[in-house]
Design a protein around this motif. Structure first.
Motif, short mmCIF file in Angstrom:
data_model
loop_
_atom_site.label_atom_id
_atom_site.label_comp_id
_atom_site.label_asym_id
_atom_site.label_seq_id
_atom_site.Cartn_x
_atom_site.Cartn_y
_atom_site.Cartn_z
N ILE A 253 0.84 -1.21 0.00
CA ILE A 253 0.00 0.00 0.00
C ILE A 253 0.87 1.26 0.00
N VAL A 254 1.91 1.27 0.85
CA VAL A 254 2.82 2.43 0.92
C VAL A 254 3.52 2.63 -0.42
N ASN A 255 4.00 1.51 -1.01
CA ASN A 255 4.71 1.60 -2.30
C ASN A 255 3.81 2.13 -3.41
N ILE A 256 2.55 1.70 -3.42
CA ILE A 256 1.61 2.18 -4.45
C ILE A 256 1.40 3.69 -4.29
N PHE A 257 1.28 4.13 -3.03
CA PHE A 257 1.11 5.57 -2.75
C PHE A 257 2.31 6.35 -3.31
N LEU A 258 3.53 5.84 -3.06
CA LEU A 258 4.75 6.51 -3.55
C LEU A 258 4.79 6.52 -5.08
N LEU A 259 4.33 5.42 -5.68
CA LEU A 259 4.34 5.33 -7.16
C LEU A 259 3.35 6.30 -7.79
N ILE A 260 2.21 6.52 -7.14
CA ILE A 260 1.24 7.51 -7.66
C ILE A 260 1.90 8.89 -7.64
N PHE A 261 2.57 9.20 -6.55
CA PHE A 261 3.27 10.47 -6.41
C PHE A 261 4.36 10.59 -7.47
N LEU A 262 5.08 9.47 -7.66
CA LEU A 262 6.18 9.44 -8.63
C LEU A 262 5.67 9.66 -10.06
N SER A 263 4.55 9.00 -10.40
CA SER A 263 4.03 9.11 -11.78
C SER A 263 3.56 10.53 -12.09
N ASN A 264 3.27 11.32 -11.04
CA ASN A 264 2.86 12.72 -11.25
C ASN A 264 4.04 13.66 -11.38
N SER A 265 5.25 13.14 -11.19
CA SER A 265 6.42 14.03 -11.20
C SER A 265 7.21 13.95 -12.50
N PHE A 266 6.62 13.37 -13.55
CA PHE A 266 7.36 13.22 -14.82
C PHE A 266 7.23 14.48 -15.68
N TYR A 267 8.36 15.05 -16.04
CA TYR A 267 8.38 16.17 -16.99
C TYR A 267 9.41 15.84 -18.06
N PRO A 268 9.21 16.34 -19.29
CA PRO A 268 10.23 16.09 -20.33
C PRO A 268 11.61 16.62 -19.92
N THR B 194 13.69 11.36 -4.85
CA THR B 194 13.13 11.22 -3.49
C THR B 194 12.29 9.94 -3.43
N CYS B 195 11.39 9.78 -4.43
CA CYS B 195 10.54 8.58 -4.46
C CYS B 195 11.37 7.32 -4.65
N MET B 196 12.39 7.42 -5.51
CA MET B 196 13.26 6.26 -5.76
C MET B 196 13.93 5.80 -4.47
N SER B 197 14.50 6.76 -3.72
CA SER B 197 15.21 6.39 -2.49
C SER B 197 14.25 5.75 -1.49
N LEU B 198 13.04 6.31 -1.39
CA LEU B 198 12.04 5.75 -0.45
C LEU B 198 11.60 4.36 -0.88
N LEU B 199 11.40 4.17 -2.19
CA LEU B 199 10.95 2.86 -2.68
C LEU B 199 12.03 1.79 -2.51
#
Length: 327
Positions: A31-46, A57-62
């Motif tokens: 559950i925690v990992n899915i929450f972090l992944l949702i946050f991560l998927s919103n942080s993508f910019y070209p 940040t998300c990578m280190s936490l995951l």
């Protein structure tokens, strides 16, 4: 970023494959990992510089989460192989998490260096500990299923790519062939993972993991090549090299798994004939490079022919296997 996410997915999959249970602890981590992944998927910019801080940040936490899962599992292990696997995998993922944090604290000019070292360790960190991992084999059926799931998602991305170039108001016969390129690859992949691979094989699973990285990169290439094919901005010869390079890479990824096949499917002739078909299509596309349609039609025919070969070989091999069994 794709490589980082793919390796992260692999590390989590391998933990779940070897030691995952439906315990409250494992469910909480998921559950925690899915929450972090949702946050991560919103942080993508070209622009990767803009993405860097939220991404790392998300990578280190995951990675820290995966490391913790391994380390907490050590007291529950029965065999020495399992214990060493938990310790080494926990250590590798912890190092990657720490390097990701160092990357966040490093000055802007050099901040990619720790991340890239972390990426390298995430990719090859297991290899020195292979002798312990051999004593703790993966569940082959589950591993094949997980990677097949990921690959089907990538095939879904290909469908999205093709949809972006289909024009609903003006039908073009080439759409059928563009779709056939994708279907040919999918049917071959499905035949290999469903029928050719022996799901009872005892293995560490390295080859299957790395082969799927190649397969998924190749599918990204095919996706781009199909989308490029309807644009006049790309050099024709580059298009041919790119399309056939991606198709060849896809099949190399599949062929790397040959050692996992059932014995009656370990057929070198199949690889040899497939190579000849790919090379023939490639040469034809080069000769007629100035005609747009030839590349798409030849790629579609190449992929469909190889898929057909794999299915007819499956039927023949199954019959031969049954006959020898009765004999």
């Amino acid at each position: 970023m794709s490589l980082f996410l793919w390796l992260l997915w692999t590390h989590q999959t391998v933990f779940t494959n070897r030691f995952g249970e439906l315990s409250p602890k494992d469910v909480a981590f998921t559950i925690v990992n899915i929450f972090l992944l949702i946050f991560l998927s919103n942080s993508f910019y070209p622009d990767f510089n803009k993405t860097f801080v939220p991404f790392m940040t998300c990578m280190s936490l995951l990675y820290f989460s995966i490391s913790l899962q391994y380390l907490l599992h050590i007291p529950q292990t029965q065999s020495k192989g399992d214990k060493m696997t938990c310790m080494t995998s926990g250590l590798v993922t912890l190092i990657v998490a720490v390097l990701s944090i160092i990357g966040l604290l490093t000055p802007a000019t050099y901040r990619f260096v720790p991340g890239n070292i972390g990426l390298f360790i995430a990719a090859v960190g297991w290899i020195p500990f292979r002798k312990y991992l051999v004593e703790s084999p993966v569940n082959m059926m589950h591993l094949v299923e997980r990677y097949a799931l990921l690959t089907i998602i990538v095939f879904g991305e290909l469908l999205v790519g093709i949809a972006s170039i289909f024009n609903i108001t003006k039908f073009d016969y080439l759409y059928i062939f563009q779709f056939m390129i994708l279907i040919g690859l999918f049917l071959t992949y499905w035949a290999v993972t469903e029928f050719y691979i022996n799901h009872r094989h005892r293995t560490v699973g390295f080859k299957l993991s790395y082969a799927h990285l190649i397969i998924n990169i190749a599918l990204g290439g095919v996706n781009a090549a199909i989308v490029f094919s309807s644009s006049d901005k790309i050099n024709r010869l580059f298009e041919v090299h790119f399309m056939y390079g991606s198709i060849l890479l896809f099949f190399i990824g599949l062929w790397l798994n040959t050692s996992y096949f059932h014995n009656h499917y370990k057929n070198i002739r199949l690889i040899f004939v497939s190579l000849i078909i790919i090379i023939t299509g490639y040469i034809l596309s080069l000769l007629f490079a100035r005609y747009d349609d030839v590349l798409i039609i030849s790629s579609a025919v190449v992929n469909s022919t190889i898929a057909l070969m794999y299915y007819t070989n499956k039927r023949k091999s199954t019959r031969a296997g049954i006959a020898s069994h009765h004999h």
